[in-house]
Write a protein that holds these residues in place. Structure first.
Motif, mmCIF file in Angstrom:
data_model
loop_
_atom_site.group_PDB
_atom_site.id
_atom_site.type_symbol
_atom_site.label_atom_id
_atom_site.label_comp_id
_atom_site.label_asym_id
_atom_site.label_seq_id
_atom_site.Cartn_x
_atom_site.Cartn_y
_atom_site.Cartn_z
ATOM 1 N N HIS A 168 0.837 -1.207 0.000
ATOM 2 C CA HIS A 168 0.000 0.000 0.000
ATOM 3 C C HIS A 168 0.869 1.254 0.000
ATOM 4 O O HIS A 168 0.599 2.208 -0.723
ATOM 5 C CB HIS A 168 -0.947 0.006 1.201
ATOM 6 C CG HIS A 168 -1.775 -1.224 1.254
ATOM 7 N ND1 HIS A 168 -2.714 -1.508 0.298
ATOM 8 C CD2 HIS A 168 -1.779 -2.264 2.108
ATOM 9 C CE1 HIS A 168 -3.269 -2.672 0.570
ATOM 10 N NE2 HIS A 168 -2.711 -3.153 1.664
ATOM 11 N N THR A 169 1.909 1.229 0.822
ATOM 12 C CA THR A 169 2.808 2.387 0.874
ATOM 13 C C THR A 169 3.510 2.547 -0.467
ATOM 14 O O THR A 169 3.736 3.655 -0.946
ATOM 15 C CB THR A 169 3.835 2.203 2.016
ATOM 16 O OG1 THR A 169 3.125 1.840 3.188
ATOM 17 C CG2 THR A 169 4.633 3.467 2.264
ATOM 18 N N ARG A 170 3.829 1.414 -1.061
ATOM 19 C CA ARG A 170 4.504 1.473 -2.368
ATOM 20 C C ARG A 170 3.608 2.149 -3.405
ATOM 21 O O ARG A 170 4.034 2.968 -4.198
ATOM 22 C CB ARG A 170 4.848 0.049 -2.813
ATOM 23 C CG ARG A 170 5.983 0.056 -3.791
ATOM 24 C CD ARG A 170 6.249 -1.277 -4.358
ATOM 25 N NE ARG A 170 6.669 -2.237 -3.356
ATOM 26 C CZ ARG A 170 7.110 -3.439 -3.682
ATOM 27 N NH1 ARG A 170 7.180 -3.808 -4.933
ATOM 28 N NH2 ARG A 170 7.474 -4.274 -2.745
ATOM 29 N N ARG A 171 2.337 1.787 -3.354
ATOM 30 C CA ARG A 171 1.393 2.392 -4.294
ATOM 31 C C ARG A 171 1.281 3.903 -4.067
ATOM 32 O O ARG A 171 1.200 4.680 -5.018
ATOM 33 C CB ARG A 171 0.034 1.728 -4.124
ATOM 34 C CG ARG A 171 -0.737 1.699 -5.393
ATOM 35 C CD ARG A 171 -1.904 0.775 -5.321
ATOM 36 N NE ARG A 171 -1.584 -0.562 -5.799
ATOM 37 C CZ ARG A 171 -2.450 -1.564 -5.785
ATOM 38 N NH1 ARG A 171 -3.643 -1.392 -5.301
ATOM 39 N NH2 ARG A 171 -2.092 -2.727 -6.253
ATOM 40 N N SER A 231 -4.097 2.761 -8.819
ATOM 41 C CA SER A 231 -4.842 1.673 -8.179
ATOM 42 C C SER A 231 -5.752 0.943 -9.160
ATOM 43 O O SER A 231 -5.988 -0.253 -9.012
ATOM 44 C CB SER A 231 -5.622 2.176 -6.964
ATOM 45 O OG SER A 231 -6.078 3.466 -7.182
ATOM 46 N N ALA A 232 -6.229 1.644 -10.194
ATOM 47 C CA ALA A 232 -7.158 0.992 -11.127
ATOM 48 C C ALA A 232 -6.442 0.311 -12.293
ATOM 49 O O ALA A 232 -6.957 -0.614 -12.917
ATOM 50 C CB ALA A 232 -8.134 2.028 -11.670
ATOM 51 N N LEU A 233 -5.223 0.768 -12.543
ATOM 52 C CA LEU A 233 -4.506 0.393 -13.763
ATOM 53 C C LEU A 233 -4.265 -1.111 -13.930
ATOM 54 O O LEU A 233 -4.423 -1.672 -15.018
ATOM 55 C CB LEU A 233 -3.149 1.108 -13.694
ATOM 56 C CG LEU A 233 -2.321 1.222 -14.924
ATOM 57 C CD1 LEU A 233 -3.020 2.133 -15.916
ATOM 58 C CD2 LEU A 233 -0.956 1.809 -14.567
ATOM 59 N N GLN A 234 -3.918 -1.749 -12.797
ATOM 60 C CA GLN A 234 -3.359 -3.098 -12.906
ATOM 61 C C GLN A 234 -4.376 -4.178 -13.271
ATOM 62 O O GLN A 234 -3.987 -5.308 -13.565
ATOM 63 C CB GLN A 234 -2.624 -3.444 -11.612
ATOM 64 C CG GLN A 234 -1.466 -2.472 -11.433
ATOM 65 C CD GLN A 234 -0.595 -2.773 -10.235
ATOM 66 O OE1 GLN A 234 -0.837 -3.705 -9.489
ATOM 67 N NE2 GLN A 234 0.440 -1.978 -10.056
#
Ligand code: ATP
Length: 262
Positions: A168-171, A231-234
């Motif tokens: 989450h932190t990475r994102r 967050s939506a891309l993957q």
């Protein structure tokens, strides 16, 4: 290649450590506003390539050009952010961010003045007086990012900067980095083991073969539109197709690397 000028141009670069050939032949071009991720199995020479771009390592053969000029000595146009952020524990966040300016001969007051907006840009307004041990891992990374970017290098080099962080932190870091980069595009080379991260961030993903004597085995353009919603891309079909395409190159090299390290 995006960007009007070529910032980094490695041609047929060979890197040796004594008798050991780490990189046999590497070609890499990065435009002045381009974000390029480099992936490859452990030990293939990713950090070695970055160290070559900084001028810390001299190639045994081949050409290194920075904005068209052969690199002689250290590359003063580059800024380097490492996996271990290397903040000074006895300095506050703002003094760590301003450190490079002080090394350049600016006063501590001026460095602090200029550091404050950078802390705000990485979402750390109000954290100016904190020491590194009073910050979370993700916050320390943000300080390190500001410390690199405040120097306004024309070429930004990042060596697995977020690998120690939770997902989450990475994102969050991806979002911050993309926002900063989109606001003021620089040439950026980003080393990672994480293919999701590479595709999320970059304009191109360059794949290196397993070492020793590695080389480039792929250079894939990431056609995902910007700005990107990390967050939506993957879960998009386009992302999954790119992942498959690149993994078809990288997976084979990772298998080779496992086989030699058993
Ligand atoms: N100073 C050195 N002396 C001798 N060998 C070295 C030196 N630096 C790196 N190597 C070797 O060169 C190869 C490439 O190392 P490098 O650190 O560039 O790999 P990497 O792809 O960044 O690895 P990782 O993904 O594990 O971080 C490795 O085999 C490493 O052992």
């Amino acid at each position: 290649m995006e960007g009007h000028a070529t910032a980094v141009d490695l041609r047929d670069v060979m890197i040796r450590f004594g008798e050991f050939t780490a990189v046999k032949s590497m070609d890499l071009t990065v435009g002045e506003t381009e974000f390029v991720a480099v992936v490859g199995p452990t030990g293939c020479g990713k950090s070695t390539i970055l160290n070559t771009v900084t001028g810390l390592l001299k190639p045994a053969a081949g050409d290194v050009r920075i904005f068209g000029k052969p690199l002689a000595g250290l590359n003063d146009q580059s800024g380097y952010m490492l996996q271990q952020e290397g903040l000074l524990p006895w300095k506050t966040a703002q003094d760590n961010v301003g450190l490079g300016l002080v090394f350049q001969g600016r006063s501590v007051e001026e460095a602090r003045e200029r550091a404050r907006p950078w802390l705000a840009k990485v979402g750390l307004r109000g954290f100016e007086e904190r020491y590194p041990h009073q910050l979370s891992g993700g916050q320390r990374k943000r300080v390190a990012m500001a410390q690199t970017l405040i120097m306004e290098p024309r070429i930004v080099l990042m060596d697995e900067p977020f690998s120690a962080l939770d997902v989450h932190t990475r994102r969050l870091m991806h979002r911050i980095l993309l926002d900063l980069w989109q606001a003021d595009r620089r040439s950026l080379i980003f080393i990672t083991h994480d293919l999701d991260e590479a595709i999320t961030l970059a304009d191109r993903v360059v794949v290196m073969s397993a070492g020793p004597a590695s080389r480039m085995v792929g250079d894939v353009r990431i056609t995902l539109p910007r700005p990107r919603d990390v967050s939506a891309l993957q879960t998009t079909d386009e992302f999954v197709a790119l992942y498959r395409e690149i993994w078809s190159l990288l997976g084979a090299e990772v298998e080779k690397s496992y086989a030699t390290q058993k």
